[in-house]
Design an enzyme around this catalytic site. Structure first.
Site, PDB file in Angstrom:
ATOM      1  N   LYS A  34      14.318  33.473  44.190  1.00  0.00           N
ATOM      2  CA  LYS A  34      14.089  33.966  42.821  1.00  0.00           C
ATOM      3  C   LYS A  34      12.705  34.614  42.716  1.00  0.00           C
ATOM      4  O   LYS A  34      11.848  34.416  43.587  1.00  0.00           O
ATOM      5  CB  LYS A  34      14.237  32.819  41.819  1.00  0.00           C
ATOM      6  CG  LYS A  34      13.224  31.692  41.999  1.00  0.00           C
ATOM      7  CD  LYS A  34      13.571  30.493  41.109  1.00  0.00           C
ATOM      8  CE  LYS A  34      12.626  29.337  41.373  1.00  0.00           C
ATOM      9  NZ  LYS A  34      13.052  28.121  40.651  1.00  0.00           N
ATOM     10  N   ARG A 131      14.779  18.932  30.679  1.00  0.00           N
ATOM     11  CA  ARG A 131      14.629  20.362  30.443  1.00  0.00           C
ATOM     12  C   ARG A 131      16.018  20.982  30.349  1.00  0.00           C
ATOM     13  O   ARG A 131      16.404  21.478  29.311  1.00  0.00           O
ATOM     14  CB  ARG A 131      13.794  20.996  31.561  1.00  0.00           C
ATOM     15  CG  ARG A 131      13.478  22.451  31.341  1.00  0.00           C
ATOM     16  CD  ARG A 131      12.746  23.043  32.525  1.00  0.00           C
ATOM     17  NE  ARG A 131      13.513  22.966  33.757  1.00  0.00           N
ATOM     18  CZ  ARG A 131      13.192  23.577  34.887  1.00  0.00           C
ATOM     19  NH1 ARG A 131      12.100  24.298  34.963  1.00  0.00           N
ATOM     20  NH2 ARG A 131      13.952  23.455  35.965  1.00  0.00           N
ATOM     21  N   TYR A 252     -18.294  41.710  34.185  1.00  0.00           N
ATOM     22  CA  TYR A 252     -17.888  41.466  32.793  1.00  0.00           C
ATOM     23  C   TYR A 252     -18.383  40.110  32.310  1.00  0.00           C
ATOM     24  O   TYR A 252     -18.293  39.113  33.030  1.00  0.00           O
ATOM     25  CB  TYR A 252     -16.358  41.479  32.670  1.00  0.00           C
ATOM     26  CG  TYR A 252     -15.759  42.860  32.704  1.00  0.00           C
ATOM     27  CD1 TYR A 252     -16.043  43.792  31.713  1.00  0.00           C
ATOM     28  CD2 TYR A 252     -14.890  43.227  33.726  1.00  0.00           C
ATOM     29  CE1 TYR A 252     -15.472  45.055  31.745  1.00  0.00           C
ATOM     30  CE2 TYR A 252     -14.316  44.484  33.765  1.00  0.00           C
ATOM     31  CZ  TYR A 252     -14.620  45.401  32.772  1.00  0.00           C
ATOM     32  OH  TYR A 252     -14.058  46.635  32.801  1.00  0.00           O
ATOM     33  N   MET A 300     -10.018  44.180  36.721  1.00  0.00           N
ATOM     34  CA  MET A 300      -8.624  44.602  36.874  1.00  0.00           C
ATOM     35  C   MET A 300      -8.341  45.131  38.281  1.00  0.00           C
ATOM     36  O   MET A 300      -7.314  44.837  38.874  1.00  0.00           O
ATOM     37  CB  MET A 300      -8.283  45.671  35.832  1.00  0.00           C
ATOM     38  CG  MET A 300      -6.813  46.053  35.848  1.00  0.00           C
ATOM     39  SD  MET A 300      -6.390  47.357  34.689  1.00  0.00           S
ATOM     40  CE  MET A 300      -6.436  46.503  33.131  1.00  0.00           C
TER      41      MET A 300
HETATM   42  C1  LIG Z   1      12.926  27.130  41.754  1.00  0.00           C
HETATM   43  C2  LIG Z   1      13.909  26.040  41.981  1.00  0.00           C
HETATM   44  C3  LIG Z   1      13.947  25.367  43.209  1.00  0.00           C
HETATM   45  C4  LIG Z   1      12.933  25.604  44.299  1.00  0.00           C
HETATM   46  O1  LIG Z   1      11.782  24.858  44.030  1.00  0.00           O
HETATM   47  P1  LIG Z   1      10.556  24.778  45.075  1.00  0.00           P
HETATM   48  O2  LIG Z   1       9.648  23.782  44.478  1.00  0.00           O
HETATM   49  O3  LIG Z   1       9.963  26.147  45.107  1.00  0.00           O
HETATM   50  O4  LIG Z   1      11.126  24.384  46.369  1.00  0.00           O
HETATM   51  C5  LIG Z   1      14.947  24.432  43.385  1.00  0.00           C
HETATM   52  N1  LIG Z   1      15.839  24.155  42.411  1.00  0.00           N
HETATM   53  C6  LIG Z   1      15.808  24.758  41.209  1.00  0.00           C
HETATM   54  C7  LIG Z   1      16.796  24.402  40.173  1.00  0.00           C
HETATM   55  C8  LIG Z   1      14.831  25.721  40.951  1.00  0.00           C
HETATM   56  O5  LIG Z   1      14.784  26.300  39.755  1.00  0.00           O
END
Ligand SMILES: *Cc1c(COP(=O)(O)O)cnc(C)c1O
Length: 360
Positions: A34, A131, A252, A300
């Site tokens: 992702k 969550r 800055y 930046m």
């Molecule tokens: C992002 C995610 C992972 C991976 O988590 P890491 O800590 O990067 O290994 C696993 N399961 C779910 C549901 C996630 O959203």
């Protein structure tokens, strides 16, 4: 000459870390790609792991479709599931696996056109993180509705850890017990561990792990022996120098004031490239392979570092912002955040792929 800022992506490190995840876990591993593979380039990472990964996971449909468009056919799980019946149909058309974590997503399956068949659904249990996912007392009825649907051919049971990166927190064991009790007797494979689970909680290993951050070589559990190799080397060069006299201020907000004569190097890297602006004076970097530190605010497009103790370094010297010499976790700590955020914020700099990064 081009602007020297770049993110070197070491594909051999990605393979090494993935193999390590499989060794630790024992079962099958979904490589989590992702957020553009946490900033590393999802398509290229998928191609690199195509032969060894049991599958991939992404957050949402468009991320999965980008992999399919690039010819990636491996099983791919959509971790947030579908946002609409149309998304569900697209996921089905591309053979994607979908997480179901709330009632509305079951309704989508029930109301989808009857031609939709053979869905592999990952039913998410809320084992304590509060969550997303079905509460333990609702898991069996959710499971029954899915099992009763002619559209669903396979149900995998999953949950997610809230604090597996804290080796002493009792919560992880409680989550495991809650998950096991809520799903006892239900047919189907199980998936619990993320990277921290795989590295620190062997008792959490089930049929499938879902590993993200460890693939990229940032250890999720600070302090554990680190066999991981960083996949990203964020690099640039010194392109100008300045001498500050005692009392001079820099950058800055004039947040840095020289107490002695200070030789400052300007580095082509800024927060628009993803280097965190929150990283305060003193954040580690290396110059020509030697330790140095940042001075003043990150701008930046550029940042400033201290060359006072490195007389041999100056214009043209290579700088590592994070990678093999400067752990991304160390920079994250100085910026009050986590490696995840730094890695997936990298942008604007070219990603340059290699199988053997040369030391700088
Ligand atoms: C992002 C995610 C992972 C991976 O988590 P890491 O800590 O990067 O290994 C696993 N399961 C779910 C549901 C996630 O959203």
């Amino acid at each position: 000459m081009n602007r020297p800022a770049r993110a070197l992506i070491d594909l051999s490190a990605l393979r090494h870390n993935h193999a390590l995840a499989r060794r630790h876990h024992g079962g099958r591993v979904l490589a989590v790609l992702k957020a553009n593979a946490y900033g590393h380039g999802a398509v290229r990472c998928a191609q690199t792991l195509a032969d060894e990964a049991d599958g991939f996971a992404v957050a949402f449909l468009d991320e999965a479709l980008a992999l399919r468009d690039a010819g990636i056919r491996a099983p791919t799980l959509v971790l947030e599931g579908a946002f609409s019946i149309r998304e569900l149909e697209a996921a089905h058309a591309h053979g994607l696996w979908v997480v179901v974590h709330h009632d509305d997503q079951i309704r989508m399956i029930e109301q989808a056109p009857v031609g939709l068949r053979d869905l592999h659904v990952w039913l998410k249990v809320d084992s304590g993180m509060r969550r997303a996912g079905f509460l333990p007392k609702t898991v069996r009825s959710a499971y029954a509705r899915l099992a009763a649907s002619a559209k669903v051919s396979r149900i995998t049971l999953m949950s997610h850890f809230a604090s597996a990166d804290e080796p002493d927190a009792p919560m992880t064991r409680e989550q495991l017990a809650t998950f096991d009790a809520a799903t006892a007797g239900l047919p189907g494979e199980r998936s619990f561990s993320n990277s921290a689970g795989v590295l620190a909680w062997p008792e959490a290993n089930r049929d499938w792990a879902r590993t993200g951050i460890l693939l990229y070589g940032a250890h999720p559990v600070p302090g554990l022996a680190d066999e991981l190799r960083p996949a990203m080397h964020l690099q640039s060069e010194v392109f100008a120098e300045r001498m500050l006299d005692p009392g001079d201020v820099l950058g800055y907000g004039a947040t840095f004031k020289a107490e002695r004569r200070t030789r400052v190097g300007l580095v082509a890297m800024g927060y628009a490239d993803g280097y965190p602006r929150a990283a305060a004076t003193g954040t580690p970097v290396t110059v020509g392979g030697r330790p140095a530190r940042t001075l003043g605010r990150v701008s930046m497009d550029m940042m400033t570092i201290d060359l006072s103790d490195l007389p041999g370094e100056g214009i043209g010297s290579p700088v590592e912002l994070w990678g093999a010499q400067v752990p991304v976790n160390a920079v994250a700590q100085h910026a009050g955040t986590i490696a995840y955020e730094l890695l997936c914020n990298v942008k604007r700099v070219p990603l340059i792929y290699t199988d053997s990064p040369s030391p700088i």
